[in-house]
Design an enzyme around this catalytic site. Structure first.
Site, short mmCIF file in Angstrom:
data_model
loop_
_atom_site.label_atom_id
_atom_site.label_comp_id
_atom_site.label_asym_id
_atom_site.label_seq_id
_atom_site.Cartn_x
_atom_site.Cartn_y
_atom_site.Cartn_z
N ARG B 86 0.84 -1.20 0.00
CA ARG B 86 0.00 0.00 0.00
C ARG B 86 0.88 1.26 0.00
O ARG B 86 2.07 1.20 0.32
CB ARG B 86 -0.93 0.02 1.22
CG ARG B 86 -0.19 0.09 2.53
CD ARG B 86 -1.03 0.52 3.71
NE ARG B 86 -0.25 0.33 4.94
CZ ARG B 86 0.71 1.15 5.34
NH1 ARG B 86 1.03 2.20 4.62
NH2 ARG B 86 1.38 0.90 6.45
N GLY B 87 0.24 2.39 -0.28
CA GLY B 87 0.96 3.65 -0.20
C GLY B 87 1.16 4.06 1.25
O GLY B 87 0.52 3.53 2.15
N GLY B 88 2.06 4.99 1.45
CA GLY B 88 2.28 5.54 2.79
C GLY B 88 3.44 4.89 3.51
O GLY B 88 4.16 4.06 2.97
N CYS B 184 3.80 7.20 10.00
CA CYS B 184 3.89 7.97 8.75
C CYS B 184 5.20 8.75 8.69
O CYS B 184 5.32 9.70 7.91
CB CYS B 184 2.71 8.91 8.58
SG CYS B 184 1.15 8.06 8.62
#
Lengths: 75, 233
Positions: B86-88, B184
């Site tokens: 996934r992104g992030g 993040c």
């Protein structure tokens, strides 16, 4: 020679190339995963548009791209 | 108000699959299987809701360096670490957090990654509003925030215009676990919904509420499926 350009992914300004899944010189088949780009915490997979050889990666890992920017060339 | 981002007025059939409590790896395999089926048009849009055992997952822009706790502490706490597509960056899933994995075809949603993420956030904001909490967006920081505290995180993967991974909403999480990562890759504090309301909600209630808010945004009409048949095969 065929060009791989950043497709329209919607209302976004730009993406970052997070990974190339093929190397320069590799033979590609239509539909194979070619690279991953990321925007807004979303990974998007760009597929190989046509069978051929990946002759040049234009936007390298970590570089940014906008709509219709040239990403790579296939011959 | 809820239909402003809709790409078409057509109603789409969709399935809600409430998994209850399920471990990360098993659910990940299920996501991949459903993603393949959705990509081939063999199933309709399917939205999983689930609660996981404690895990840290590292997205494509992440680094294991953002795990701050030493391996022996992770082992002691039973926290596993997964690198995912996934992104992030890095995030946490665990007890008291509702995770939503929509396996949906964005070709029915206007081929728009921006709109998809905004709609996920909007479903959370609309649900929070209903229980008296003001959620909002921060420019350039996907997710949902209450003041400067993060209540919901987004991380998505899209291939053939079909999505997997999704959104995590903190309902009653163990904040000590969040403290073991640099979420993040940046510094902020998280908040849980049940800290903000008088009558605590169960994850099931939150799942039902959120699914209801997703329906008009995505143009879905949900049916609820029995998870047991999906675990087979």
């Amino acid at each position: 020679m065929s060009e791989v350009r950043l497709p329209n992914l919607g209302e976004i300004d730009e993406v970052t190339v997070v990974d190339w899944l093929k190397k320069e010189g590799e033979t590609l088949k239509t539909g194979e995963d070619l690279l991953e780009v990321e925007t807004e915490k979303t990974t998007f997979v760009i597929e190989t548009p046509q069978t051929g050889q990946l002759v040049r990666i234009v936007k390298k890992k970590g570089e940014r791209a906008r709509l219709d920017d040239l990403l790579a060339e296939i011959e | 108000m809820t239909s402003w981002l809709r790409s078409s007025e057509k109603t789409l059939e969709a399935v809600h699959l409430p998994l209850g409590h399920a471990d990360y790896a098993t659910t990940y395999r299920l996501q991949r299987r459903l993603h393949a089926l959705r990509s081939h048009g063999e199933i309709v849009d399917t939205v999983l809701t689930v609660e996981h055992n404690p895990v840290f997952t590292i997205g494509r822009s992440g680094s294991a360096l953002n795990v701050l706790a030493p391996p022996e502490i992770l082992q002691q706490e039973g926290i596993l670490v997964y690198e995912v597509e996934r992104g992030g960056n890095i995030t946490y899933h665990g007890p008291g957090q509702l995770v939503i994995y929509p396996i949906i075809d964005l070709r029915d949603q206007g081929h728009d990654l921006h709109r998809y993420v905004r709609n996920l956030e909007q479903a959370v904001i609309n649900f929070l509003s209903e229980v008296g909490v003001r959620g909002r967006r921060h420019q350039g920081l996907p997710g949902v925030w209450v003041n400067s505290y993060k209540i919901a995180s987004v991380g998505v993967y899209v291939k053939h215009w079909v999505t997997r991974h999704g959104l995590a909403l903190n309902v009653a999480v163990d904040k000590a676990h969040f403290g073991m990562i640099n979420p993040c890759g940046m510094e902020f504090e998280v908040v849980s919904l049940n800290e903000l309301i008088e009558q605590p909600l169960t994850l099931e209630e939150v799942a039902t509420g959120l699914i209801t808010k997703m329906e008009p945004l995505f143009g879905w009409r949900f049916t609820r499926a029995n998870p047991h048949k999906f675990w087979e095969g």
